[in-house]
Design an enzyme around this catalytic site. Structure first.
Site, PDB file in Angstrom:
ATOM      1  N   GLU A  33     -13.511  -8.476  -7.947  1.00 64.96           N
ATOM      2  CA  GLU A  33     -13.640  -9.532  -6.807  1.00 64.96           C
ATOM      3  C   GLU A  33     -14.345 -10.553  -7.156  1.00 64.96           C
ATOM      4  O   GLU A  33     -15.580 -10.346  -7.364  1.00 64.96           O
ATOM      5  CB  GLU A  33     -14.042  -8.714  -5.626  1.00 64.96           C
ATOM      6  CG  GLU A  33     -14.103  -9.252  -4.334  1.00 64.96           C
ATOM      7  CD  GLU A  33     -12.744 -10.017  -4.041  1.00 64.96           C
ATOM      8  OE1 GLU A  33     -11.760  -9.902  -3.944  1.00 64.96           O
ATOM      9  OE2 GLU A  33     -13.091 -11.373  -3.952  1.00 64.96           O
ATOM     10  N   HIS A  88      -7.880  -7.700  -8.247  1.00 66.81           N
ATOM     11  CA  HIS A  88      -8.138  -8.434  -7.113  1.00 66.81           C
ATOM     12  C   HIS A  88      -8.331  -7.628  -5.848  1.00 66.81           C
ATOM     13  O   HIS A  88      -7.409  -7.329  -4.965  1.00 66.81           O
ATOM     14  CB  HIS A  88      -6.987  -9.477  -6.933  1.00 66.81           C
ATOM     15  CG  HIS A  88      -6.963 -10.650  -7.921  1.00 66.81           C
ATOM     16  ND1 HIS A  88      -6.097 -10.119  -9.159  1.00 66.81           N
ATOM     17  CD2 HIS A  88      -7.059 -11.757  -7.973  1.00 66.81           C
ATOM     18  CE1 HIS A  88      -6.050 -11.351  -9.748  1.00 66.81           C
ATOM     19  NE2 HIS A  88      -6.544 -12.224  -9.378  1.00 66.81           N
ATOM     20  N   ASP A 127      -3.127  -8.119  -7.556  1.00 65.21           N
ATOM     21  CA  ASP A 127      -2.890  -8.582  -6.276  1.00 65.21           C
ATOM     22  C   ASP A 127      -3.585  -9.498  -5.832  1.00 65.21           C
ATOM     23  O   ASP A 127      -4.405  -9.629  -5.147  1.00 65.21           O
ATOM     24  CB  ASP A 127      -3.097  -7.363  -5.351  1.00 65.21           C
ATOM     25  CG  ASP A 127      -2.915  -7.605  -3.713  1.00 65.21           C
ATOM     26  OD1 ASP A 127      -1.897  -8.427  -3.486  1.00 65.21           O
ATOM     27  OD2 ASP A 127      -3.418  -7.091  -2.922  1.00 65.21           O
ATOM     28  N   SER A 172      -6.694  -1.729  -0.754  1.00 62.56           N
ATOM     29  CA  SER A 172      -6.219  -0.998  -1.816  1.00 62.56           C
ATOM     30  C   SER A 172      -7.375  -0.162  -2.402  1.00 62.56           C
ATOM     31  O   SER A 172      -7.076   1.065  -2.785  1.00 62.56           O
ATOM     32  CB  SER A 172      -5.556  -2.007  -2.814  1.00 62.56           C
ATOM     33  OG  SER A 172      -6.168  -2.979  -3.214  1.00 62.56           O
ATOM     34  N   ASP A 211     -13.712 -12.205 -12.511  1.00 63.76           N
ATOM     35  CA  ASP A 211     -12.578 -12.716 -12.550  1.00 63.76           C
ATOM     36  C   ASP A 211     -11.716 -11.454 -13.105  1.00 63.76           C
ATOM     37  O   ASP A 211     -11.768 -11.271 -14.201  1.00 63.76           O
ATOM     38  CB  ASP A 211     -12.205 -14.042 -13.570  1.00 63.76           C
ATOM     39  CG  ASP A 211     -10.815 -14.283 -13.514  1.00 63.76           C
ATOM     40  OD1 ASP A 211      -9.875 -13.455 -13.615  1.00 63.76           O
ATOM     41  OD2 ASP A 211     -10.768 -15.456 -13.869  1.00 63.76           O
ATOM     42  N   GLY A 212     -10.644 -10.952 -12.241  1.00 64.09           N
ATOM     43  CA  GLY A 212     -10.020  -9.932 -12.616  1.00 64.09           C
ATOM     44  C   GLY A 212      -9.019 -10.202 -13.958  1.00 64.09           C
ATOM     45  O   GLY A 212      -8.810  -9.053 -14.558  1.00 64.09           O
ATOM     46  N   HIS A 269       0.810  -1.239   0.096  1.00 64.95           N
ATOM     47  CA  HIS A 269      -0.018   0.084  -0.028  1.00 64.95           C
ATOM     48  C   HIS A 269       0.882   1.088  -0.130  1.00 64.95           C
ATOM     49  O   HIS A 269       0.520   2.224  -0.654  1.00 64.95           O
ATOM     50  CB  HIS A 269      -1.088  -0.053   1.261  1.00 64.95           C
ATOM     51  CG  HIS A 269      -1.800  -0.931   0.933  1.00 64.95           C
ATOM     52  ND1 HIS A 269      -2.663  -1.757   2.096  1.00 64.95           N
ATOM     53  CD2 HIS A 269      -2.469  -1.698  -0.188  1.00 64.95           C
ATOM     54  CE1 HIS A 269      -3.537  -2.665   1.799  1.00 64.95           C
ATOM     55  NE2 HIS A 269      -3.495  -2.694   0.273  1.00 64.95           N
TER      56      HIS A 269
HETATM   57  C1  SAM Z   1      -4.744 -10.272  -1.858  1.00 62.91           C
HETATM   58  S1  SAM Z   1      -6.456 -10.041  -1.627  1.00 62.91           S
HETATM   59  C2  SAM Z   1      -6.646  -8.718  -2.447  1.00 62.91           C
HETATM   60  C3  SAM Z   1      -6.331  -7.378  -1.441  1.00 62.91           C
HETATM   61  C4  SAM Z   1      -6.618  -6.236  -1.795  1.00 62.91           C
HETATM   62  N1  SAM Z   1      -5.752  -6.070  -3.160  1.00 62.91           N
HETATM   63  C5  SAM Z   1      -5.929  -5.030  -1.009  1.00 62.91           C
HETATM   64  O1  SAM Z   1      -4.699  -4.701  -1.292  1.00 62.91           O
HETATM   65  O2  SAM Z   1      -6.735  -4.468   0.017  1.00 62.91           O
HETATM   66  C6  SAM Z   1      -6.927 -11.108  -3.192  1.00 62.91           C
HETATM   67  C7  SAM Z   1      -8.348 -10.944  -3.491  1.00 62.91           C
HETATM   68  O3  SAM Z   1      -8.734 -11.495  -4.471  1.00 62.91           O
HETATM   69  C8  SAM Z   1      -9.958 -12.311  -4.728  1.00 62.91           C
HETATM   70  N2  SAM Z   1      -9.594 -13.083  -5.916  1.00 62.91           N
HETATM   71  C9  SAM Z   1      -9.220 -14.304  -5.799  1.00 62.91           C
HETATM   72  N3  SAM Z   1      -9.363 -14.781  -7.415  1.00 62.91           N
HETATM   73  C10 SAM Z   1      -9.713 -13.720  -8.073  1.00 62.91           C
HETATM   74  C11 SAM Z   1      -9.767 -13.539  -9.388  1.00 62.91           C
HETATM   75  N4  SAM Z   1      -9.572 -14.332 -10.417  1.00 62.91           N
HETATM   76  N5  SAM Z   1     -10.491 -12.194  -9.910  1.00 62.91           N
HETATM   77  C12 SAM Z   1     -10.657 -11.615  -8.803  1.00 62.91           C
HETATM   78  N6  SAM Z   1     -10.733 -11.531  -7.593  1.00 62.91           N
HETATM   79  C13 SAM Z   1     -10.130 -12.561  -7.057  1.00 62.91           C
HETATM   80  C14 SAM Z   1      -9.944 -12.793  -3.266  1.00 62.91           C
HETATM   81  O4  SAM Z   1     -11.272 -13.222  -2.918  1.00 62.91           O
HETATM   82  C15 SAM Z   1      -9.412 -12.035  -2.381  1.00 62.91           C
HETATM   83  O5  SAM Z   1     -10.368 -11.159  -1.907  1.00 62.91           O
END
Ligand code: SAM
Length: 280
Positions: free
Chosen positions: A117, A41, A163, A99, A142-143, A18
């Site tokens: 997400e 993500h 992320d 984030s 899916d991101g 961050h």
């Molecule tokens: C490490 S966390 C994200 C933290 C966030 N970026 C932050 O810094 O506050 C990863 C997130 O990605 C989500 N996730 C997992 N696979 C994903 C995908 N293919 N596309 C989008 N989100 C996904 C998970 O549910 C989780 O909430």
């Protein structure tokens, strides 16, 4: 697949990620033109440190907990701390912003925040958080796949934060490599920041070699090890790979990384590194 960021919010990896995210966004918002920030993500956007998940691991104590009450924080981390303090206006550390919230704090009225997400509960929390923020757009999808549909952004300026939870372990790097290749084909000038965990450097080397060979002309890597990477079983550190880094961000990170190491070290062997994988 049930990664919950609530267990890890505010840990050393979040502080590292961050602080760098804010530095990137500060650099991009220094120019007047509107921009788009895409968080592939996103998580739930904000976390309560007295929730059972955060209490169970207590990881934030060796992260943001080491900085929040520091009467003399290192100057390169003041900007990050101000952002955390803005989320805790009564002076007690209870909320840790994800984030999306940090980005929303930094973006201007005419910028755009796009958040992906996949977990329903997390996406619902994000929607609730940004209900009254017209700049924010939440996609419960899916991101990685979203990159195909969402790039290039109309603004043609901005940042993509990747992320992922790394539940697929080393396989996640393959997914990131494919995502970056696609992203480069659709939007070669975007700034891309990819967070990754470091258990051992050996596991990271193929990813670095891949990006050192292209397609981006400039790739900068910042890494922090809070412990030596001699145990592949624990999270020893983390890195941020930045493709198309904003001008002069290397100087900002060169000042920030030693400060992060000095505050977050868990061993005398803690270290930091900033290097160009490609270009400079
Ligand atoms: C490490 S966390 C994200 C933290 C966030 N970026 C932050 O810094 O506050 C990863 C997130 O990605 C989500 N996730 C997992 N696979 C994903 C995908 N293919 N596309 C989008 N989100 C996904 C998970 O549910 C989780 O909430």
């Amino acid at each position: 697949m049930n990664y919950r960021h609530a267990f890890h919010a505010g840990n050393f990896a979040d502080v590292f990620k961050h602080a760098i995210l804010l530095a990137l966004l500060d650099s991009l918002t220094a120019k007047d033109k509107p921009l788009c920030c895409l968080d592939t993500h996103a998580g739930r956007g904000s976390y309560h440190l007295d929730d059972p998940e955060a209490r169970k691991t207590g990881e934030w104590r060796d992260g943001v907990g080491r900085l929040f009450d520091d009467p003399e924080p290192p100057p390169p981390l003041l900007r990050y701390l101000d952002a955390i303090r803005a989320c805790n206006p009564d002076g007690a550390l209870r909320t840790y912003p994800g984030s999306p919230l940090l980005a929303a704090q930094t973006l201007r009225a005419n910028d755009r925040l796009v958040l992906c997400e996949t977990q329903d509960g997390e996406a619902a929390a994000l929607r609730a958080l940004f209900r009254s923020d017209a700049r924010a757009h939440v996609h419960g999808r899916d991101g990685y796949a979203a990159l195909r549909a969402l790039l290039p952004p109309a603004e043609r300026r901005g940042l993509v934060l990747i992320d992922p939870p790394f539940e697929a372990q080393e396989g996640e790097f393959t997914a990131i490599e494919a995502a970056l290749a696609l992203a480069h084909a659709r939007w070669p000038n975007g700034v891309y920041a990819v967070w990754y965990p470091i258990k051992s450097h050996r596991a990271i080397a193929p990813f670095h070699r891949h990006l050192a060979a292209g397609p981006f002309e400039k790739v900068l890597v910042a890494e922090l090890l809070v412990q030596p990477d001699d145990s592949p079983l624990r999270l020893n550190g983390c890195g941020m790979l930045i493709a198309n880094p904003p001008w002069k961000i290397d100087a900002v990170l060169a000042a920030m990384l030693p400060a992060l190491r000095s505050k977050l070290a868990q061993s005398l062997a803690a270290s930091q590194r900033l290097h160009w994988l490609r270009g400079d």
